[in-house]
Design a protein around this motif. Structure first.
Motif, PDB file in Angstrom:
ATOM      1  N   TYR A   1     -61.591  -9.987  41.346  1.00 21.64           N
ATOM      2  CA  TYR A   1     -60.282  -9.418  41.676  1.00 21.64           C
ATOM      3  C   TYR A   1     -60.464  -8.001  42.203  1.00 21.64           C
ATOM      4  O   TYR A   1     -61.196  -7.192  41.626  1.00 21.64           O
ATOM      5  N   TYR A   2     -59.751  -7.716  43.290  1.00 26.27           N
ATOM      6  CA  TYR A   2     -59.823  -6.413  43.951  1.00 26.27           C
ATOM      7  C   TYR A   2     -58.422  -5.829  44.093  1.00 26.27           C
ATOM      8  O   TYR A   2     -57.426  -6.555  44.177  1.00 26.27           O
ATOM      9  N   CYS A   3     -58.369  -4.519  44.171  1.00 20.04           N
ATOM     10  CA  CYS A   3     -57.131  -3.853  44.573  1.00 20.04           C
ATOM     11  C   CYS A   3     -57.432  -3.019  45.819  1.00 20.04           C
ATOM     12  O   CYS A   3     -58.585  -2.644  46.075  1.00 20.04           O
ATOM     13  N   ALA A   4     -56.382  -2.762  46.581  1.00 26.45           N
ATOM     14  CA  ALA A   4     -56.532  -2.019  47.827  1.00 26.45           C
ATOM     15  C   ALA A   4     -55.183  -1.413  48.214  1.00 26.45           C
ATOM     16  O   ALA A   4     -54.146  -1.791  47.653  1.00 26.45           O
ATOM     17  N   THR A   5     -55.224  -0.498  49.175  1.00 23.71           N
ATOM     18  CA  THR A   5     -53.994   0.178  49.601  1.00 23.71           C
ATOM     19  C   THR A   5     -53.563  -0.277  50.980  1.00 23.71           C
ATOM     20  O   THR A   5     -54.381  -0.697  51.802  1.00 23.71           O
ATOM     21  N   ALA A   6     -52.270  -0.166  51.235  1.00 24.53           N
ATOM     22  CA  ALA A   6     -51.711  -0.468  52.553  1.00 24.53           C
ATOM     23  C   ALA A   6     -50.490   0.416  52.773  1.00 24.53           C
ATOM     24  O   ALA A   6     -49.930   0.979  51.824  1.00 24.53           O
TER      25      ALA A   6
ATOM     26  N   TYR B   1     -48.680   4.588  48.401  1.00 16.02           N
ATOM     27  CA  TYR B   1     -49.126   3.384  49.086  1.00 16.02           C
ATOM     28  C   TYR B   1     -48.575   2.113  48.438  1.00 16.02           C
ATOM     29  O   TYR B   1     -48.287   2.099  47.235  1.00 16.02           O
ATOM     30  N   ALA B   2     -48.491   1.098  49.265  1.00 11.54           N
ATOM     31  CA  ALA B   2     -48.370  -0.245  48.707  1.00 11.54           C
ATOM     32  C   ALA B   2     -49.740  -0.620  48.149  1.00 11.54           C
ATOM     33  O   ALA B   2     -50.769  -0.280  48.744  1.00 11.54           O
ATOM     34  N   ILE B   3     -49.750  -1.290  47.035  1.00  8.66           N
ATOM     35  CA  ILE B   3     -50.993  -1.703  46.400  1.00  8.66           C
ATOM     36  C   ILE B   3     -51.029  -3.218  46.314  1.00  8.66           C
ATOM     37  O   ILE B   3     -50.078  -3.849  45.836  1.00  8.66           O
TER      38      ILE B   3
ATOM     39  N   SER C   1     -50.936 -10.504  44.619  1.00  4.78           N
ATOM     40  CA  SER C   1     -49.719  -9.737  44.336  1.00  4.78           C
ATOM     41  C   SER C   1     -49.753  -8.463  45.149  1.00  4.78           C
ATOM     42  O   SER C   1     -50.826  -7.962  45.501  1.00  4.78           O
ATOM     43  N   CYS C   2     -48.578  -7.935  45.437  1.00  2.00           N
ATOM     44  CA  CYS C   2     -48.516  -6.598  46.017  1.00  2.00           C
ATOM     45  C   CYS C   2     -47.240  -5.911  45.520  1.00  2.00           C
ATOM     46  O   CYS C   2     -46.273  -6.578  45.138  1.00  2.00           O
ATOM     47  N   ILE C   3     -47.309  -4.594  45.494  1.00  4.15           N
ATOM     48  CA  ILE C   3     -46.186  -3.792  45.049  1.00  4.15           C
ATOM     49  C   ILE C   3     -45.914  -2.741  46.100  1.00  4.15           C
ATOM     50  O   ILE C   3     -46.824  -2.066  46.577  1.00  4.15           O
ATOM     51  N   SER C   4     -44.657  -2.608  46.481  1.00  2.00           N
ATOM     52  CA  SER C   4     -44.318  -1.708  47.577  1.00  2.00           C
ATOM     53  C   SER C   4     -44.382  -0.254  47.119  1.00  2.00           C
ATOM     54  O   SER C   4     -44.310   0.049  45.924  1.00  2.00           O
ATOM     55  N   SER C   5     -44.484   0.643  48.085  1.00  3.23           N
ATOM     56  CA  SER C   5     -44.489   2.068  47.774  1.00  3.23           C
ATOM     57  C   SER C   5     -43.083   2.639  47.696  1.00  3.23           C
ATOM     58  O   SER C   5     -42.854   3.641  47.019  1.00  3.23           O
TER      59      SER C   5
END
Length: 121
Positions: free
Chosen positions: A93-98, A31-33, A48-52
């Motif tokens: 602060y939260y993290c999640a998937t996409a 996942y992207a996070i 911020s986001c980081i690609s899968s």
């Protein structure tokens, strides 16, 4: 399927904190996070986001040069290193998937419990 953000706390302006986003029940690398934050009375904001696909990272203008995100696939964890913190960085602060790397919180799922970061002297 669960995400857990951790590592927050009270830090002085100019200080640093490293947040962790750990997953159980699935592989984060699929996942992207995204990292998001929400201050009282304000809308959730993409940080911020980081690609899968290739671990490309994206950052909000307000944190560029101060925040860095990366994956540790062996630990099934994504990190957010925050340096030179400012009082305006105070938020949960939260993290999640996409399925793709975006800064729009509406594209994300599997939100875990957030972690509070307070920047104050």
């Amino acid at each position: 399927v669960q995400l857990q953000a951790s590592g927050g706390g009270l830090v002085e302006p100019g200080g640093s904190v490293r947040l962790s986003c750990a997953a159980s029940g699935f592989t984060l690398d699929d996942y992207a996070i995204g990292w998001f934050r929400q201050a009282p009375g304000k809308e959730r904001e993409g940080v911020s986001c980081i690609s899968s696909s290739d671990d490309t990272t994206y950052y909000a203008d307000s944190v560029k040069g101060r925040f860095t995100s990366w994956r540790d696939n062996a630990k099934n964890t994504v990190y957010l290193q925050m340096i030179n913190l400012r009082p305006e960085d105070t938020a949960v602060y939260y993290c999640a998937t996409a399925t793709r790397a975006t800064m729009n919180f509406r594209d994300y799922a599997n939100w875990g419990q957030g972690t509070q970061v307070t920047v104050s002297s």
